[in-house]
Motif scaffolding. Sequence first.
Motif, PDB file in Angstrom:
ATOM      1  N   LEU A  48      43.806   7.174 -25.519  1.00 11.29           N
ATOM      2  CA  LEU A  48      43.106   6.532 -24.404  1.00 11.29           C
ATOM      3  C   LEU A  48      44.235   6.504 -23.440  1.00 11.29           C
ATOM      4  O   LEU A  48      45.538   6.334 -23.628  1.00 11.29           O
ATOM      5  N   ARG A  49      43.779   6.116 -22.149  1.00 17.54           N
ATOM      6  CA  ARG A  49      44.858   6.051 -21.044  1.00 17.54           C
ATOM      7  C   ARG A  49      44.215   5.026 -20.289  1.00 17.54           C
ATOM      8  O   ARG A  49      43.143   4.890 -20.049  1.00 17.54           O
ATOM      9  N   HIS A  50      45.119   4.153 -19.268  1.00 14.16           N
ATOM     10  CA  HIS A  50      44.847   2.876 -18.965  1.00 14.16           C
ATOM     11  C   HIS A  50      43.739   3.069 -17.751  1.00 14.16           C
ATOM     12  O   HIS A  50      42.926   2.435 -17.290  1.00 14.16           O
ATOM     13  N   ILE A  51      43.836   4.167 -17.056  1.00 13.40           N
ATOM     14  CA  ILE A  51      42.934   4.452 -15.879  1.00 13.40           C
ATOM     15  C   ILE A  51      41.767   4.744 -16.236  1.00 13.40           C
ATOM     16  O   ILE A  51      40.640   4.570 -15.441  1.00 13.40           O
ATOM     17  N   SER A  52      41.240   5.113 -17.475  1.00 20.70           N
ATOM     18  CA  SER A  52      40.007   5.442 -17.863  1.00 20.70           C
ATOM     19  C   SER A  52      39.099   4.430 -18.396  1.00 20.70           C
ATOM     20  O   SER A  52      37.868   4.128 -18.139  1.00 20.70           O
ATOM     21  N   ARG A  53      39.823   3.099 -18.574  1.00 16.79           N
ATOM     22  CA  ARG A  53      39.204   2.189 -18.928  1.00 16.79           C
ATOM     23  C   ARG A  53      38.114   2.007 -19.796  1.00 16.79           C
ATOM     24  O   ARG A  53      36.954   1.569 -19.732  1.00 16.79           O
ATOM     25  N   GLU A  54      38.151   3.095 -20.982  1.00 17.25           N
ATOM     26  CA  GLU A  54      37.085   3.433 -21.774  1.00 17.25           C
ATOM     27  C   GLU A  54      37.422   3.189 -23.194  1.00 17.25           C
ATOM     28  O   GLU A  54      38.827   2.854 -23.483  1.00 17.25           O
ATOM     29  N   SER A  55      36.594   3.162 -23.994  1.00 14.56           N
ATOM     30  CA  SER A  55      36.842   2.895 -25.504  1.00 14.56           C
ATOM     31  C   SER A  55      36.408   4.194 -26.291  1.00 14.56           C
ATOM     32  O   SER A  55      35.569   4.813 -26.266  1.00 14.56           O
ATOM     33  N   ILE A  56      37.545   4.449 -26.889  1.00 10.52           N
ATOM     34  CA  ILE A  56      37.573   5.756 -27.625  1.00 10.52           C
ATOM     35  C   ILE A  56      37.743   5.370 -29.239  1.00 10.52           C
ATOM     36  O   ILE A  56      38.854   4.591 -29.770  1.00 10.52           O
ATOM     37  N   LYS A  57      36.846   5.658 -29.896  1.00 10.78           N
ATOM     38  CA  LYS A  57      36.535   5.417 -31.644  1.00 10.78           C
ATOM     39  C   LYS A  57      36.724   3.839 -31.732  1.00 10.78           C
ATOM     40  O   LYS A  57      37.425   3.417 -32.844  1.00 10.78           O
ATOM     41  N   GLY A  58      36.191   3.228 -30.844  1.00  9.96           N
ATOM     42  CA  GLY A  58      36.167   1.876 -31.002  1.00  9.96           C
ATOM     43  C   GLY A  58      37.378   1.040 -30.401  1.00  9.96           C
ATOM     44  O   GLY A  58      37.634  -0.037 -30.353  1.00  9.96           O
ATOM     45  N   THR A  68      53.512  -7.222 -18.666  1.00  8.66           N
ATOM     46  CA  THR A  68      54.134  -5.893 -18.865  1.00  8.66           C
ATOM     47  C   THR A  68      53.623  -5.424 -19.934  1.00  8.66           C
ATOM     48  O   THR A  68      54.477  -4.939 -21.129  1.00  8.66           O
ATOM     49  N   SER A  69      52.505  -5.548 -20.710  1.00 10.15           N
ATOM     50  CA  SER A  69      51.948  -5.219 -21.809  1.00 10.15           C
ATOM     51  C   SER A  69      50.564  -4.304 -21.604  1.00 10.15           C
ATOM     52  O   SER A  69      50.129  -4.030 -20.739  1.00 10.15           O
ATOM     53  N   PHE A  70      50.559  -3.440 -22.943  1.00  8.06           N
ATOM     54  CA  PHE A  70      49.429  -2.314 -23.023  1.00  8.06           C
ATOM     55  C   PHE A  70      48.867  -2.453 -24.533  1.00  8.06           C
ATOM     56  O   PHE A  70      48.935  -1.379 -24.946  1.00  8.06           O
ATOM     57  N   HIS A  71      48.489  -3.478 -24.901  1.00  5.54           N
ATOM     58  CA  HIS A  71      48.283  -3.553 -26.312  1.00  5.54           C
ATOM     59  C   HIS A  71      46.832  -2.920 -26.578  1.00  5.54           C
ATOM     60  O   HIS A  71      45.995  -2.910 -25.935  1.00  5.54           O
ATOM     61  N   LEU A  72      46.940  -2.261 -27.831  1.00  5.55           N
ATOM     62  CA  LEU A  72      45.806  -1.557 -28.362  1.00  5.55           C
ATOM     63  C   LEU A  72      44.995  -2.214 -29.541  1.00  5.55           C
ATOM     64  O   LEU A  72      45.549  -2.856 -30.332  1.00  5.55           O
ATOM     65  N   LYS A  73      43.621  -2.389 -29.304  1.00  3.74           N
ATOM     66  CA  LYS A  73      42.926  -3.466 -30.029  1.00  3.74           C
ATOM     67  C   LYS A  73      41.595  -2.498 -30.497  1.00  3.74           C
ATOM     68  O   LYS A  73      41.149  -1.839 -29.971  1.00  3.74           O
ATOM     69  N   LYS A  74      41.265  -3.094 -31.531  1.00  5.42           N
ATOM     70  CA  LYS A  74      40.024  -2.822 -32.434  1.00  5.42           C
ATOM     71  C   LYS A  74      39.450  -3.755 -33.072  1.00  5.42           C
ATOM     72  O   LYS A  74      40.307  -4.398 -34.010  1.00  5.42           O
ATOM     73  N   PRO A  75      38.097  -4.210 -32.946  1.00  3.76           N
ATOM     74  CA  PRO A  75      37.852  -5.458 -33.732  1.00  3.76           C
ATOM     75  C   PRO A  75      37.361  -5.299 -35.331  1.00  3.76           C
ATOM     76  O   PRO A  75      37.729  -6.359 -35.835  1.00  3.76           O
ATOM     77  N   PHE A  76      37.199  -3.909 -35.583  1.00  2.00           N
ATOM     78  CA  PHE A  76      36.875  -3.900 -37.074  1.00  2.00           C
ATOM     79  C   PHE A  76      37.534  -2.479 -37.389  1.00  2.00           C
ATOM     80  O   PHE A  76      37.297  -1.556 -37.245  1.00  2.00           O
TER      81      PHE A  76
END
Lengths: 108, 109
Positions: A48-58, A68-76
């Motif tokens: 994913l890319r930040h400008i898309s602001r979308e969720s990919i594969k959760g 200055t962070s861009f952390h990747l998260k997934k709830p499960f």
Amino acid sequence: AQRVTQPEKLLSVFKGAPVELKCNYSYSGSPELFWYVQYSRQRLQLLLRHISRESIKGFTADLNKGETSFHLKKPFAQEEDSAMYYCALGALTGKLIFGQGTTLQVKP
Amino acid sequence: EAGVAQSPRYKIIEKRQSVAFWCNPISGHATLYWYQQILGQGPKLLIQFQNNGVVDDSQLPKDRFSAERLKGVDSTLKIQPAKLEDSAVYLCASSLPQYFGPGTRLTVL
């Protein structure tokens, strides 16, 4: 200097647990940030890319300019999420500056 | 659509030998990148082409590495002579951010 830091080389979690892959960057202008994933024996691919602001594969990632962070998260986390994850900063010329990568291991 | 193609996929050579890698980008993509990925590190840009012109080669070790993109389509990356520290995966990408090739894994003995 343009730099991307991923502080964890390995992140190991159990299936169903939340996941957060950390990424910090250094860039003087307005950053364009990406997460790439590389599954075993497959090529590097854009997650994913930040400008898309979308969720990919959760997965989601929010750009925090103050930290200055861009952390990747997934709830499960799922076992199929096990892979190598790279955070990358896009320079004006189009080239990417990558972090060192984090291996995500999701245990059953 | 067909993806970025690279060959060979694997190459083993001895130090001081020469080696060349080939990349065929996605049709119509004007920008082509070569990255070097050393084990345990993220990819690092070696050279960027826009059509057949060089945009950025600041990280290319020009004493031993060379690259060309004749006719603005295919590209070759050459190492002559190779050193042990050149052991890495060499990735080609076209018109980022989406498209990477499978890479060529080079081992220098």
